[in-house]
Design a protein around this motif. Structure first.
Motif, PDB file in Angstrom:
ATOM      1  N   ALA A 241      -7.214  -8.574   3.595  1.00 13.87           N
ATOM      2  CA  ALA A 241      -7.492  -8.114   4.956  1.00 13.87           C
ATOM      3  C   ALA A 241      -6.598  -6.952   5.374  1.00 13.87           C
ATOM      4  N   GLY A 242      -6.429  -5.976   4.510  1.00 11.70           N
ATOM      5  CA  GLY A 242      -5.630  -4.801   4.836  1.00 11.70           C
ATOM      6  C   GLY A 242      -4.144  -4.963   4.661  1.00 11.70           C
ATOM      7  N   LEU A 243      -3.664  -6.123   4.244  1.00 16.50           N
ATOM      8  CA  LEU A 243      -2.248  -6.369   4.007  1.00 16.50           C
ATOM      9  C   LEU A 243      -1.985  -6.406   2.501  1.00 16.50           C
ATOM     10  N   VAL A 244      -0.912  -5.745   2.085  1.00 19.68           N
ATOM     11  CA  VAL A 244      -0.506  -5.718   0.676  1.00 19.68           C
ATOM     12  C   VAL A 244       0.940  -6.175   0.601  1.00 19.68           C
ATOM     13  N   ILE A 245       1.224  -7.138  -0.270  1.00 20.55           N
ATOM     14  CA  ILE A 245       2.568  -7.667  -0.446  1.00 20.55           C
ATOM     15  C   ILE A 245       2.968  -7.489  -1.909  1.00 20.55           C
ATOM     16  N   ASP A 257       0.949  -2.786   5.870  1.00 22.44           N
ATOM     17  CA  ASP A 257      -0.273  -2.900   6.662  1.00 22.44           C
ATOM     18  C   ASP A 257      -1.049  -1.606   6.478  1.00 22.44           C
ATOM     19  N   THR A 258      -2.087  -1.633   5.636  1.00 22.69           N
ATOM     20  CA  THR A 258      -2.816  -0.412   5.301  1.00 22.69           C
ATOM     21  C   THR A 258      -3.751   0.048   6.419  1.00 22.69           C
ATOM     22  N   LEU A 259      -3.956  -0.783   7.429  1.00 19.36           N
ATOM     23  CA  LEU A 259      -4.782  -0.347   8.551  1.00 19.36           C
ATOM     24  C   LEU A 259      -4.019   0.580   9.480  1.00 19.36           C
ATOM     25  N   HIS A 260      -2.712   0.303   9.680  1.00 24.65           N
ATOM     26  CA  HIS A 260      -1.887   1.149  10.544  1.00 24.65           C
ATOM     27  C   HIS A 260      -0.748   1.815   9.779  1.00 24.65           C
ATOM     28  N   ARG A 546      -8.454  -5.780  -5.935  1.00 28.38           N
ATOM     29  CA  ARG A 546      -9.104  -6.361  -4.760  1.00 28.38           C
ATOM     30  C   ARG A 546      -9.754  -5.221  -3.973  1.00 28.38           C
ATOM     31  N   PHE A 547     -11.044  -5.323  -3.714  1.00 29.19           N
ATOM     32  CA  PHE A 547     -11.730  -4.273  -2.962  1.00 29.19           C
ATOM     33  C   PHE A 547     -12.647  -4.906  -1.934  1.00 29.19           C
ATOM     34  N   ASN A 548     -12.952  -4.115  -0.903  1.00 26.69           N
ATOM     35  CA  ASN A 548     -13.978  -4.457   0.069  1.00 26.69           C
ATOM     36  C   ASN A 548     -14.955  -3.295   0.136  1.00 26.69           C
ATOM     37  N   SER A 549     -15.656  -3.156   1.233  1.00 30.42           N
ATOM     38  CA  SER A 549     -16.702  -2.136   1.298  1.00 30.42           C
ATOM     39  C   SER A 549     -16.155  -0.720   1.216  1.00 30.42           C
ATOM     40  N   SER A 550     -14.931  -0.478   1.681  1.00 31.16           N
ATOM     41  CA  SER A 550     -14.433   0.902   1.753  1.00 31.16           C
ATOM     42  C   SER A 550     -13.066   1.119   1.107  1.00 31.16           C
ATOM     43  N   THR A 551     -12.351   0.084   0.704  1.00 30.05           N
ATOM     44  CA  THR A 551     -11.011   0.249   0.141  1.00 30.05           C
ATOM     45  C   THR A 551     -10.898  -0.481  -1.185  1.00 30.05           C
ATOM     46  N   LEU A 552      -9.932  -0.039  -1.974  1.00 29.10           N
ATOM     47  CA  LEU A 552      -9.634  -0.637  -3.273  1.00 29.10           C
ATOM     48  C   LEU A 552      -8.130  -0.638  -3.456  1.00 29.10           C
ATOM     49  N   VAL A 553      -7.587  -1.789  -3.851  1.00 25.81           N
ATOM     50  CA  VAL A 553      -6.160  -1.930  -4.131  1.00 25.81           C
ATOM     51  C   VAL A 553      -6.014  -2.359  -5.586  1.00 25.81           C
ATOM     52  N   THR A 554      -5.242  -1.605  -6.353  1.00 24.08           N
ATOM     53  CA  THR A 554      -4.973  -1.931  -7.746  1.00 24.08           C
ATOM     54  C   THR A 554      -3.467  -1.955  -7.963  1.00 24.08           C
ATOM     55  N   ALA A 555      -3.039  -2.757  -8.923  1.00 18.09           N
ATOM     56  CA  ALA A 555      -1.614  -2.871  -9.239  1.00 18.09           C
ATOM     57  C   ALA A 555      -1.436  -2.947 -10.740  1.00 18.09           C
ATOM     58  N   ASN A 556      -0.604  -2.062 -11.260  1.00 17.42           N
ATOM     59  CA  ASN A 556      -0.203  -2.080 -12.663  1.00 17.42           C
ATOM     60  C   ASN A 556       1.194  -2.680 -12.737  1.00 17.42           C
ATOM     61  N   VAL A 557       1.301  -3.868 -13.289  1.00 12.58           N
ATOM     62  CA  VAL A 557       2.551  -4.618 -13.321  1.00 12.58           C
ATOM     63  C   VAL A 557       3.069  -4.639 -14.760  1.00 12.58           C
ATOM     64  N   PRO A 558       4.285  -4.179 -15.003  1.00 15.04           N
ATOM     65  CA  PRO A 558       4.807  -4.178 -16.380  1.00 15.04           C
ATOM     66  C   PRO A 558       5.141  -5.589 -16.843  1.00 15.04           C
ATOM     67  N   ASP A 559       4.914  -5.813 -18.139  1.00 15.76           N
ATOM     68  CA  ASP A 559       5.295  -7.094 -18.724  1.00 15.76           C
ATOM     69  C   ASP A 559       6.793  -7.196 -18.920  1.00 15.76           C
ATOM     70  N   GLU A 560       7.419  -6.089 -19.203  1.00 15.49           N
ATOM     71  CA  GLU A 560       8.860  -6.068 -19.426  1.00 15.49           C
ATOM     72  C   GLU A 560       9.560  -5.725 -18.116  1.00 15.49           C
ATOM     73  N   LYS A 561      10.419  -6.644 -17.655  1.00 17.34           N
ATOM     74  CA  LYS A 561      11.081  -6.461 -16.368  1.00 17.34           C
ATOM     75  C   LYS A 561      12.354  -5.627 -16.476  1.00 17.34           C
ATOM     76  N   ASP A 585      -8.997   4.718  -0.343  1.00 21.10           N
ATOM     77  CA  ASP A 585      -9.784   4.613   0.889  1.00 21.10           C
ATOM     78  C   ASP A 585     -10.978   5.556   0.765  1.00 21.10           C
ATOM     79  N   PHE A 586     -12.177   4.982   0.600  1.00 19.10           N
ATOM     80  CA  PHE A 586     -13.385   5.787   0.394  1.00 19.10           C
ATOM     81  C   PHE A 586     -14.111   6.095   1.690  1.00 19.10           C
ATOM     82  N   SER A 587     -13.585   5.644   2.810  1.00 14.91           N
ATOM     83  CA  SER A 587     -14.190   5.984   4.088  1.00 14.91           C
ATOM     84  C   SER A 587     -13.698   7.319   4.613  1.00 14.91           C
ATOM     85  N   MET A 588     -12.691   7.895   3.971  1.00 13.45           N
ATOM     86  CA  MET A 588     -12.157   9.204   4.377  1.00 13.45           C
ATOM     87  C   MET A 588     -12.653  10.275   3.425  1.00 13.45           C
TER      88      MET A 588
END
Length: 626
Positions: A241-245, A257-260, A546-561, A585-588
């Motif tokens: 819902a627009g929040l990324v942690i 908060d990707t909305l604001h 994770r995507f919805n109608s207009s946004t997409l969030v992707t994360a590349n996480v390394p295996d080696e810390k 953001d594909f609405s822009m």
């Protein structure tokens, strides 16, 4: 005797009618000086009765212009039972054939008209016959007419609005368009008073959807990299819902908060206690109201995304937390450490409490909270080859409810929807003779297997049932393929060769598929034609999509810390080693000035780029008009 008396009465009545007709004719001639139409009609009626008295002769038709009471009397004398019915039917036929006959003289010869006049009369007659259409000659209550229009779609309502003014008022009622807007998935939960014109709102939403879909296909929009901090390696990412942690190896937890575009640090428990060294973040989850994080030392923190940055609830496991999940619809939290599964959620007074603590026979591989609002949370946990359904009302005397258990066939991936659970089953030994690895779909209500799909030699690494179309199931496999199945028929919809190092995460809707692979590639596919639209590559495996109608969030996480050769203060050359979070953001529209680099917006008269302090290679001259 009775027949003779009746005939005598009729003859006497006839004589009286003749005398009355003669008297009225004389009076009219004496007043006007010439015979009138009524007198002629009475003479015709008298001759009619004279002929009627002769039994050998047949009755003559009554003239059209004679008085009505005469025709009624004639019918009674002739013994007809219902003389008014024939008269009413004749009047209806006469009005239908000649609507203007009352204004014309029937004795006058018909006028000769040209062909155009006849066509005009026929057109007017057709218009008069159209009065039989419903809603034109029948007055319905507004509520009943609105109920009839309730069954029409937006196309039919648009056509009805062109019929008449009254239909236009009905077809543009806010109740109808508010219902259509909610049925098509726009503004869910909105009340009818939230918009002054729901028809315009629906039109704007559909136009926006068309533009966004075109931007998805052509990769048009804006992209933001959610930056990490110096010396911190990305451990886990979640979005809703627009929040990324995001959680890092330094023990810090960051929320966007990707909305604001507000960003904040969530204060963990170990930072309050000044514990050193800080434990790694192993898992993070977020929904609309609650964010949570689990650490390597077994501590779990819960924050409210609305009230503040300090934890509102915390608890401690004895071992490292292996699995963590948060309900997308309610503040229900499930965590697993070793064989123990714990479920926490707030009570009626909003105090967080541990409602369930279950110990399974084997170490837990993962937990998922079943989505949907319930009185008590329902949790799915899997350990090796067994899958359990845990109710918060469970007590120590009861055995955990087993959803699936086949010895020697471990579960590789699980996903749940409000009514179903999809399990990726690895076949071993004699099980390979049945066609290889499969996905089994269970009903959570009956605990029975509804469907078995898939036939692959590789292990299923991910399955998505919660975020997919209601009748579709999408999954990824180590054999490098992304598969989509129809849950109604069990058939395969599409199979795509996607990632050469295996599929790590996948999600789909009704027309597109977004998949991530171990090589760091994010691919977007058109489901109908099975073609790749575009792709983006980063160094580390894709662990979150994770995507919805207009946004997409992707994360590349390394295996080696702990990346080799990386200093804690390095920021440029080793940035790609610490993971990456991208927000699309594909609405822009990327062609707008806000999404163009400042150096590309520099004026021709400037010798250096804006905010870059870089001299241009070839200074431009002033452009002068000829």
């Amino acid at each position: 005797m009775e027949e003779n008396e009746l005939s005598t009465f009729r003859e006497r009545w006839k004589q009286e009618l003749k005398k009355n007709s003669k008297t009225s004719c004389k009076d009219k001639e004496r007043y006007f000086g010439h015979p009138s139409k009524d007198s002629s009609s009475f003479h015709q009626s008298a001759s009619f009765w004279e002929k009627q008295s002769n039994a050998a002769q047949q009755s003559q038709p009554t003239p059209k212009d004679q008085p009505q009471y005469v025709s009624i009397a004639e019918g009674l004398l002739d013994g007809r039972s219902s003389p008014l019915l024939d008269r009413i039917e004749q009047e209806r036929t006469r009005k239908r054939r000649a609507p203007d006959s009352e204004a014309l003289n029937t004795d006058a010869p018909p006028k000769k008209g040209n062909k155009c006049q006849k066509l005009l009369e026929q057109f007017l007659q057709d218009l008069n016959e159209m009065n039989d259409i419903p809603f034109f000659d029948v007055e319905l209550p507004y509520e009943l007419a609105l109920k009839i229009f309730h069954f029409l779609g937006r196309t039919d309502l648009g056509r009805c609005a062109q019929v008449s003014k009254s239909w236009k008022v009905l077809a543009e009622d806010e109740v109808l368009w508010h219902r259509l807007c909610l049925e098509e998935g726009y503004h869910n939960g909105a009340s009818i008073s939230d918009s002054p014109c729901w028809k315009s709102t629906l039109r704007d939403c559909r136009n926006t959807e068309i533009v966004v879909k075109s931007n998805w296909k052509n990769r048009v929009g804006s992209i933001r990299h959610l930056q990490y901090e110096l010396g911190k390696v990305l451990c886990d990412v979640s979005s809703c819902a627009g929040l990324v942690i995001a959680g890092y190896t330094s023990g810090d937890v960051r929320l966007w908060d990707t909305l604001h575009w507000d960003k904040s640090y969530l204060h963990p428990t170990h930072s309050i206690r000044d514990e050193t060294p800080a434990p790694y973040v192993s898992h993070v989850r977020v929904n609309k109201t609650v964010a949570t994080a689990a650490y390597e030392n077994g501590c779990v923190d819960v924050w409210s995304t609305e009230t503040g940055l300090e934890p509102i609830h915390r608890y401690q496991h004895l071992q490292r937390v292996h699995a963590l999940d948060l309900s997308p619809d309610s503040p229900a939290l499930a965590s697993a450490s070793g064989p123990d599964v714990r479920v926490d959620f707030p009570d009626e007074q909003s105090y967080w409490r541990s409602q369930c603590l279950v110990q399974l026979p084997k170490p837990v591989d993962g937990v998922l909270v079943v989505p949907g609002r319930r009185d008590v949370p329902l949790v799915t946990a899997w350990a090796d080859e067994s899958v359990y359904l845990l109710d918060s009302r469970w007590n120590e005397e009861q055995e955990p409810r087993v959803l699936h258990s086949v010895y020697g066939h471990p579960v590789t991936c699980v996903d749940v929807s409000p009514g179903r659970a999809a399990l990726g089953i690895k076949s071993c030994g004699w099980g390979m003779n049945d066609g290889g690895n499969k996905i089994q779909v269970y009903s959570l209500e009956t605990s029975q297997c509804e469907l078995t799909v898939g036939n692959s030699a590789g292990d299923f690494t991910c399955v998505n049932l919660r975020d997919s179309h209601p009748h579709l199931l999408v999954c990824g496999n180590k054999d490098r393929r992304v598969r989509v199945f129809d849950l109604r028929t069990g058939s395969s919809v599409v199979s795509l060769y996607a990632h050469h190092m295996g599929v790590t995460t996948v999600q789909a809707d009704d027309w597109k598929i977004v998949s991530g692979g171990g090589e760091g590639l994010v691919s977007v596919w058109e489901m109908r034609i099975g073609a790749k639209l575009w792709e983006m590559h980063n160094r580390h495996p894709v662990r979150h999509i994770r995507f919805n109608s207009s946004t997409l969030v992707t994360a590349n996480v390394p295996d080696e810390k702990n990346p080799r050769g990386a200093c804690i203060t390095d920021d440029d050359l080793t940035a790609h080693r610490r993971g990456l979070i991208c927000h699309y953001d594909f609405s822009m529209d990327s062609s707008t000035p806000d999404h163009v680099l400042p150096i590309c917006r520099s004026n021709y008269t400037e010798s250096s780029g804006y905010n870059y302090n870089i001299g241009l290679a070839m200074p431009y001259d002033l452009l002068k008009s000829p």
